[in-house]
Design a protein around this motif. Structure first.
Motif, PDB file in Angstrom:
ATOM      1  N   GLU A 177     -13.230  82.914  13.617  1.00 17.68           N
ATOM      2  CA  GLU A 177     -13.779  81.638  14.075  1.00 17.68           C
ATOM      3  C   GLU A 177     -14.804  81.845  15.193  1.00 17.68           C
ATOM      4  N   ARG A 178     -14.551  82.815  16.078  1.00 17.43           N
ATOM      5  CA  ARG A 178     -15.491  83.100  17.159  1.00 17.43           C
ATOM      6  C   ARG A 178     -16.817  83.616  16.603  1.00 17.43           C
ATOM      7  N   ASN A 200     -17.973  82.931  13.637  1.00 16.82           N
ATOM      8  CA  ASN A 200     -18.606  81.764  13.004  1.00 16.82           C
ATOM      9  C   ASN A 200     -19.403  80.959  14.028  1.00 16.82           C
ATOM     10  N   ARG A 201     -18.785  80.719  15.191  1.00 12.86           N
ATOM     11  CA  ARG A 201     -19.464  79.940  16.233  1.00 12.86           C
ATOM     12  C   ARG A 201     -20.693  80.676  16.751  1.00 12.86           C
ATOM     13  N   ARG A 258     -24.583  79.396  16.618  1.00 16.36           N
ATOM     14  CA  ARG A 258     -25.459  79.298  17.782  1.00 16.36           C
ATOM     15  C   ARG A 258     -26.772  80.030  17.544  1.00 16.36           C
TER      16      ARG A 258
END
Length: 211
Positions: free
Chosen positions: A197-198, A200-201, A205
């Motif tokens: 998930e990190r 993905n973020r 960005r």
């Protein structure tokens, strides 16, 4: 009701909840796990249980997670067979390694008549069976995580309670290996989901700043 029985009840409830949740996803076609992998889990769970109860000092309460896993995994394997309708089961190289370790462990257990050898051996089998899941989680790509953090998180909590249960009162170190192995592997996968998930973020960005 003693604290041990209450803890065992919590472990059973959490394990059954995750199993039911997974089974519903399976029936609805939202999950397509490999039959061979779940067969390996079934062998590991059944033989771990058999090895533990072959020991002189065993307890149904201390083996709560192993007993519940036996029921849950058996139901899921049954559902997979019903969906597959007798189709041919193909084993990957990793799964073949698991089967070889199973045979070696069974032979060592049969020759030595020592329960802990069988029990530890089948924990190795179940650990190796997790490797494809761990590998797929490590190879990140943009999109949702292939593994749900909720299910693995609940499994980790159930296993952690199981470790505390086996460590309480009369320390049952043999029984403790099962939930300890499960807890460590579940926490590892939870960590990989968080990493997914990190990433993905971070990708989102980067894509946003490039526009």
């Amino acid at each position: 009701m003693t604290g041990s029985i209450f803890s065992a009840g919590v472990v059973v409830a959490l394990d059954v909840w995750v199993g039911a949740w997974y089974g519903v996803k399976l029936v609805r076609g939202k999950s397509q796990p490999r039959v061979a992998t779940w067969l390996i889990f079934e062998i590991g769970v059944v033989m771990s249980l058999a090895a533990y109860f072959a020991s002189h000092d065993h307890s149904f309460v201390k083996a709560a997670l192993n007993l519940t896993d036996f029921v849950v995994v058996s139901v899921i394997v049954g559902l997979l067979f019903l969906q597959g309708r007798g189709g041919r089961i193909r084993f990957t190289r990793n799964e073949q390694v698991c089967l070889v370790i199973c045979c070696v462990t069974l032979a060592a257990w049969a020759i030595t008549k020592t329960a802990w050898i069988g029990f530890v051996g089948f924990q190795v089998v179940m650990t190796v069976a997790y490797l494809p899941t761990i590998e797929s989680m490590w190879r990140w790509k943009v999109g949702p995580s292939p593994e749900p953090v909720e299910a693995w998180g609940v499994n980790a909590v159930a296993a952690l309670i199981g470790v505390g249960l086996d460590a309480s009162g009369r320390h049952d170190y043999l029984a403790m290996l099962y939930p300890l192995r499960a807890c460590l592997l579940c926490l590892l996968i939870v960590g990989l989901v968080v990493r997914w998930e990190r990433l993905n973020r971070r990708a989102a960005r980067v894509e946003g700043s490039a526009r």
